[in-house]
Design an enzyme around this catalytic site. Sequence first.
Site, PDB file in Angstrom:
ATOM      1  N   LYS A  85       1.083  -1.163   0.039  1.00 20.07           N
ATOM      2  CA  LYS A  85       0.267  -0.098  -0.028  1.00 20.07           C
ATOM      3  C   LYS A  85       1.094   1.662   0.028  1.00 20.07           C
ATOM      4  O   LYS A  85       1.886   1.117   0.748  1.00 20.07           O
ATOM      5  CB  LYS A  85      -0.566  -0.221   1.717  1.00 20.07           C
ATOM      6  CG  LYS A  85      -1.929   0.848   1.310  1.00 20.07           C
ATOM      7  CD  LYS A  85      -3.067  -0.086   0.264  1.00 20.07           C
ATOM      8  CE  LYS A  85      -4.411   1.302   0.123  1.00 20.07           C
ATOM      9  NZ  LYS A  85      -5.759  -0.242  -0.023  1.00 20.07           N
TER      10      LYS A  85
HETATM   11  N1  GLU Z   1      -7.340   0.002  -2.877  1.00 21.62           N
HETATM   12  C1  GLU Z   1      -7.798  -1.203  -3.072  1.00 21.62           C
HETATM   13  C2  GLU Z   1      -7.527  -2.091  -2.273  1.00 21.62           C
HETATM   14  O1  GLU Z   1      -7.588  -1.846  -1.119  1.00 21.62           O
HETATM   15  C3  GLU Z   1      -7.439  -1.770  -4.965  1.00 21.62           C
HETATM   16  C4  GLU Z   1      -5.550  -2.036  -4.676  1.00 21.62           C
HETATM   17  C5  GLU Z   1      -6.157  -2.640  -5.960  1.00 21.62           C
HETATM   18  O2  GLU Z   1      -6.310  -3.084  -6.820  1.00 21.62           O
HETATM   19  O3  GLU Z   1      -4.661  -2.739  -6.356  1.00 21.62           O
HETATM   20  O4  GLU Z   1      -8.419  -3.205  -2.801  1.00 21.62           O
END
Ligand code: GLU
Length: 421
Positions: free
Chosen positions: A111
């Site tokens: 993240k």
């Molecule tokens: N931000 C989204 C999540 O928390 C998508 C992450 C992604 O597609 O890599 O799942």
Amino acid sequence: MKTVSLEQELNPWEAQAARFDFAAQKLNLDEGLWKILRYPQREIIVHIPVAMDNGTLEVFTGFRVQHSIARGPAKGGVRYSPDVTLDEVRALASWMTWKCAVVNIPFGGAKGGIIVDPKKLSLSELEKMTRRYTAELIEFLGPEKDVPAPDMNTNEQTMAWMMDTYSMHMRQTVTSVVTGKPLTIGGSRGRLEATGRGVLVVCDEALRKFEMSRESTRLIVQGFGNVGSNAAKLMSDAGYKVIGIAEYDGGLFNRNGINIDKLLEYRDRNKTVVGFPGAEASDPKQLLLEDCEILIPAATENVITSQNAAGIKARIICEGANGPTTAAADEILADKKVFVIPDILANAGGVTASYFEWVQDRQGYFWKESAVNEQLEFILREAFEDVVHFSETHHVNNRIAAYMLAISRVAHTIKLRGIYA
Ligand code: GLU
């Protein structure tokens, strides 16, 4: 679980670690693997200088945390918010590892975040900040290394800038370095609505389990961003009755059902749901406690806590957001027999469609929307069944079951790969 202070309760990293420890203990996880998986593999902090429109220089702090690459490239969104902390990004990175493992797609977890209020930046300042953030992380990103995606306050445009910046450094176009891109530059059909669609699929599965019908199911949705608005739209189209929408600046309530198409039009015109004529104004905090069958927290962390969990009347909570429920609240909800569809399952539709986007980019062959949606449904149904089955056989709630399932999958890969020395 042990008693903690409210401050600890609201720290997402503590929330993640509490569930991880509990699930690992239930699994009898090997102590060494426990130590490996409890902490992220890599945490990067960058300071991002941006030449602002008014001629001054501003420096923003950004993070990228890669929790695990055991099952594949690190995967996860990037959020822009003034409240971002390293502990939050750590938690969100770990949740991505568990989420990808729950739906069994070949990614690890990561993240990113930048401490910034994006509403205070012009488009050109946002672009410069995004590009410099990407450039600072250049050696850590890549289709086989770490693949970012949108999250809170980032979108297709952000991903287009990241993709372009990475491509400029590589001297060739590399679309598969990020997902959630616009359709014309390697995005996938169905990706934008995918998290909301996943919420619909897992709620349908819960209804099937409890022999409930969509038509007699009242929903309250907290958050009307990408996840909440798409879930509300898809679910109301499917026959569910959306009776409440809680947003940060106000809430809406209509016991006969809110017309979501009209609300979307209103929101696009007015940039807020507040004042929508098709519903009564309502206190957003109070809406969480209204009578309904399904409550969908789809905004951010720490919405259901030890302070309000006892008052929740929903029979099912489907977590469209990451970390909306604290560990202390989990226990209260379990006592009340609320059926919680945990974040790492409920909102996994987004990253699942991201996986399809990454596959399509690498193949250079793009799928019809129906193929994306069909595959998404298949994967989420299977994950729902796996989690519920785990919960029943191990006598734990759905969240701990989802963690146990995920941890066992990741631990298995680490054991097979061994430790490089
Ligand atoms: N931000 C989204 C999540 O928390 C998508 C992450 C992604 O597609 O890599 O799942």
